[in-house]
Write an enzyme that holds these catalytic residues in place. Structure first.
Site, PDB file in Angstrom:
ATOM      1  N   THR A  11      33.816   0.218  17.113  1.00  0.00           N
ATOM      2  CA  THR A  11      33.020   1.445  17.199  1.00  0.00           C
ATOM      3  C   THR A  11      33.289   2.180  18.510  1.00  0.00           C
ATOM      4  OG1 THR A  11      31.339   0.298  15.931  1.00  0.00           O
ATOM      5  CG2 THR A  11      30.648   2.308  17.026  1.00  0.00           C
ATOM      6  N   ILE A 131      23.654   7.417  28.763  1.00  0.00           N
ATOM      7  CA  ILE A 131      22.814   7.896  29.873  1.00  0.00           C
ATOM      8  C   ILE A 131      23.438   7.498  31.209  1.00  0.00           C
ATOM      9  CG2 ILE A 131      20.516   7.803  30.936  1.00  0.00           C
ATOM     10  CD1 ILE A 131      19.454   6.724  28.280  1.00  0.00           C
ATOM     11  N   GLU A 185      23.578  -4.945  17.351  1.00  0.00           N
ATOM     12  CA  GLU A 185      24.604  -5.908  17.746  1.00  0.00           C
ATOM     13  C   GLU A 185      25.111  -6.633  16.503  1.00  0.00           C
ATOM     14  OE1 GLU A 185      25.616  -6.321  21.147  1.00  0.00           O
ATOM     15  OE2 GLU A 185      24.493  -4.469  21.079  1.00  0.00           O
ATOM     16  N   ASP A 196      19.518  -8.499  24.573  1.00  0.00           N
ATOM     17  CA  ASP A 196      20.312  -7.325  24.977  1.00  0.00           C
ATOM     18  C   ASP A 196      19.606  -6.588  26.127  1.00  0.00           C
ATOM     19  OD1 ASP A 196      22.469  -5.243  24.185  1.00  0.00           O
ATOM     20  OD2 ASP A 196      20.619  -4.076  24.129  1.00  0.00           O
ATOM     21  N   LYS A 200      20.721  -6.091  30.208  1.00  0.00           N
ATOM     22  CA  LYS A 200      20.781  -4.752  30.810  1.00  0.00           C
ATOM     23  C   LYS A 200      19.871  -4.648  32.041  1.00  0.00           C
ATOM     24  CE  LYS A 200      22.068  -2.462  26.469  1.00  0.00           C
ATOM     25  NZ  LYS A 200      21.525  -1.887  25.236  1.00  0.00           N
TER      26      LYS A 200
HETATM   27  N1  HSE Z   1      22.500  -2.984  20.298  1.00  0.00           N
HETATM   28  C1  HSE Z   1      22.415  -2.121  21.430  1.00  0.00           C
HETATM   29  C2  HSE Z   1      21.185  -1.246  21.258  1.00  0.00           C
HETATM   30  C3  HSE Z   1      23.665  -1.290  21.537  1.00  0.00           C
HETATM   31  O1  HSE Z   1      20.602  -1.253  20.169  1.00  0.00           O
HETATM   32  O2  HSE Z   1      20.778  -0.581  22.191  1.00  0.00           O
HETATM   33  C4  HSE Z   1      23.825  -0.601  22.854  1.00  0.00           C
HETATM   34  O3  HSE Z   1      23.923  -1.501  23.921  1.00  0.00           O
END
Ligand code: HSE
Length: 409
Positions: A11, A131, A185, A196, A200
Site C-alpha cells: 500500500t 500528519i 494492520e 500500534d 507510536k
Molecule cells: N493501522 C494503523 C492505523 C495504520 O490504523 O492507524 C497507520 O499506522
C-alpha cells in the site's frame, strides 16, 4: 538526478511511486533535483504494472549500487527491515521509513548510525500517517521542554469507535470497513489491542524527552472491552470514548506513559477527532498547547509523509539532520501511582435496589457522581480521583462490575 530505491511495493510503497509520479515537477523544485526511482524491491511480481521495469527481488542489487543515494523502507515489521536498513546505512545510503515497529525498537541505533556517517534516517510517516509531527518535535518545538503528548494515533480504532458511536455500526462491520480502506494492520489485533498506538507514543516520547522509551514498558489497553452500552452512557453525558496514547512529564524524575480508552467531553481538544483522522496534542512549557490533526493512515497520506522525508534527505545529502534520541533508557514512572477519575458500569444484582448499590459504591469510592440509567438492569457512576492501584483493589471488591473506563473531564 537523485536515485532512490523503494523496499516493498504494498500500500505505502505503491503510494510513494504514485506521489513521485503525480507531483514530480513540484517535488523536483523543492528537492533541488529530480528524484528517480531506480529500483523497487518486492518478492512478488506485478504483471502489467509499469513497476515491472524496475522491480528486483534481491536487495543486494540495491545495496551494491553506488548510484542509489536514498533507500525507502516501507515493508513493515522488524525483520528483515532492520537488517536491510542497517546494511543500507553501512553502504552510505540515507534511509526513509514508515515502519513504526522498526523505529520503536531500533530508532536510537539507526539514528546514531546515520549521524556517524553524515547520512539521515528519517521516519515522519511512522507516526500519524500524513500528519507532520516528527519534524515539528525535532525541529520546530526545540525551544520547549515537552511536558505532555496525548494522541489519537490509531486510525482503525478511531474509525471503529466513531462508527459504533455515530452510525450504530457493530464492531466487526466497522473493522471490515477499516480493513477494506487499507487502514488496518495485517494482524488487526495490533490496532485493537493498542500495540500500534503504543509503539507510536514510544517513538514520540523518545523524541520529546531525548531518551529511549521502551514500548514494552508502556501500560497498554485496547478497545476490545468497549461495548455499545459504554457508548450509550458516554453519549448520555455528552462524552465520547477515544483510544488515547499519552505520555506526561510531571517532573525530571517522573514521566509516565499509557495507552487506554478514555471518556472525554467537548472541552477536550481531541474530542472532535473522528473517523480515521488522528489528532496529537502537545504541551510545551513555553509555547503552551499545540494541536496536530489530519489523515493518520491510508496510502496517499502516508506516502505524502514518506516523500516529504525523501525531499529532506535529498536536500541534505552528506549532511546529517540532528535528532536527539539517545539510547539511554528512560525509566517510566509506575502507572499504579497515577490518579484518574473512572466511569464505572455495573449490574443491579443480588436483590438490592439501585439506592443500596449506590450506597455501597459510595462506601467504596467516596463522593461518586451517579449517571442517569440508560441501560435496563444496570447503573453507572463516575468516581472521584483515585490512584490506579487503588482502583485495581476496589474493582476486586465491586459486585456485578461490567466495565471501567478512565475519564478526562
Ligand atoms: N493501522 C494503523 C492505523 C495504520 O490504523 O492507524 C497507520 O499506522
Amino acid at each position: 538526478m537523485i536515485n532512490i530505491a523503494v523496499l516493498g511495493y504494498g500500500t505505502i510503497g505503491s503510494g510513494v511511486v504514485e506521489v513521485l509520479n503525480t507531483n514530480g515537477d513540484s517535488i523536483k523544485k523543492r528537492a533541488g533535483d529530480k528524484i528517480a526511482v531506480k529500483y523497487v524491491l518486492d518478492i512478488r511480481e506485478f504483471p502489467g504494472d509499469p513497476v515491472m521495469d524496475i522491480l528486483v527481488h534481491d536487495v543486494d542489487i540495491i545495496l551494491n549500487d553506488p548510484e542509489v543515494k536514498i533507500v525507502v523502507e516501507v515493508m513493515g515489521g522488524v525483520e528483515p527491515a532492520y537488517t536491510f536498513v542497517k546494511k543500507a546505512l553501512l553502504m552510505g545510503k540515507s534511509v526513509i521509513t514508515s515502519n513504526k515497529e522498526l523505529v520503536a525498537k531500533h530508532g536510537a541505533t539507526l539514528i546514531d548510525m546515520a549521524k556517524e556517517r553524515d547520512l539521515n534516517f528519517l521516519f515522519e510517516a511512522s507516526v500519524g500517517g500524513g500528519i507532520p509531527i516528527i519534524r515539528p518535535l525535532n525541529q520546530s518545538l526545540t525551544a520547549d521542554e515537552i511536558v505532555e503528548i496525548t494522541g489519537i494515533l490509531n486510525g482503525t480504532t478511531k474509525y471503529i469507535l466513531s462508527k459504533m458511536s455515530d452510525s450504530g455500526m457493530d464492531f466487526e462491520a466497522a473493522l471490515n470497513d477499516a480493513r477494506s480502506m487499507g487502514y488496518a494492520e495485517r494482524d488487526p489485533s495490533a490496532d485493537i489491542d493498542g500495540h500500534d498506538s503504543c509503539r507510536k507514543i514510544a517513538i514520540l516520547s523518545s523524541l520529546a524527552f531525548g531518551m529511549q522509551v521502551d514500548f514494552e514498558d508502556i501500560y497498554t489497553e485496547g478497545i476490545s472491552k468497549i461495548s455499545d452500552k459504554d457508548i450509550k452512557y458516554a453519549k448520555s453525558i455528552g462524552a465520547r470514548i477515544k483510544l488515547f496514547a499519552t505520555s506526561i512529564k510531571e517532573n525530571d524524575e517522573c514521566v509516565y506513559a499509557m495507552v487506554a480508552p478514555v471518556m472525554i467531553k467537548a472541552n477536550h481538544p481531541l474530542y472532535s477527532v473522528n473517523d480515521v483522522f488522528n489528532g496529537i496534542f502537545v504541551r510545551g512549557n513555553v509555547i503552551g498547547d499545540v494541536m496536530f490533526y489530519g489523515s493518520g493512515a491510508g496510502k496517499l497520506p502516508t506516502a505524502s509523509a514518506v516523500v516529504a522525508d525523501i525531499v529532506d534527505a535529498a536536500k541534505h545529502l552528506g549532511k546529517n539532520i540532528w535528532t536527539i534520541w539517545s539510547s539511554r533508557k528512560l525509566e517510566l514512572a509506575d502507572i499504579d501511582l497515577v490518579e484518574h477519575r473512572f466511569f464505572v458500569r455495573a449490574s443491579v444484582s443480588g436483590g438490592r435496589d439501585l439506592k443500596a448499590h449506590l450506597d455501597k459504591a459510595r462506601e467504596l469510592f467516596g463522593d461518586i457522581e451517579p449517571l442517569d440509567c440508560v441501560v435496563e438492569g444496570e447503573y453507572a457512576f463516575i468516581t472521584p480521583l483515585i490512584k490506579e492501584k487503588d482502583m485495581k483493589e476496589k474493582k476486586e471488591r465491586m459486585e456485578g462490575l461490567l466495565n471501567v473506563i478512565r475519564v478526562r473531564f
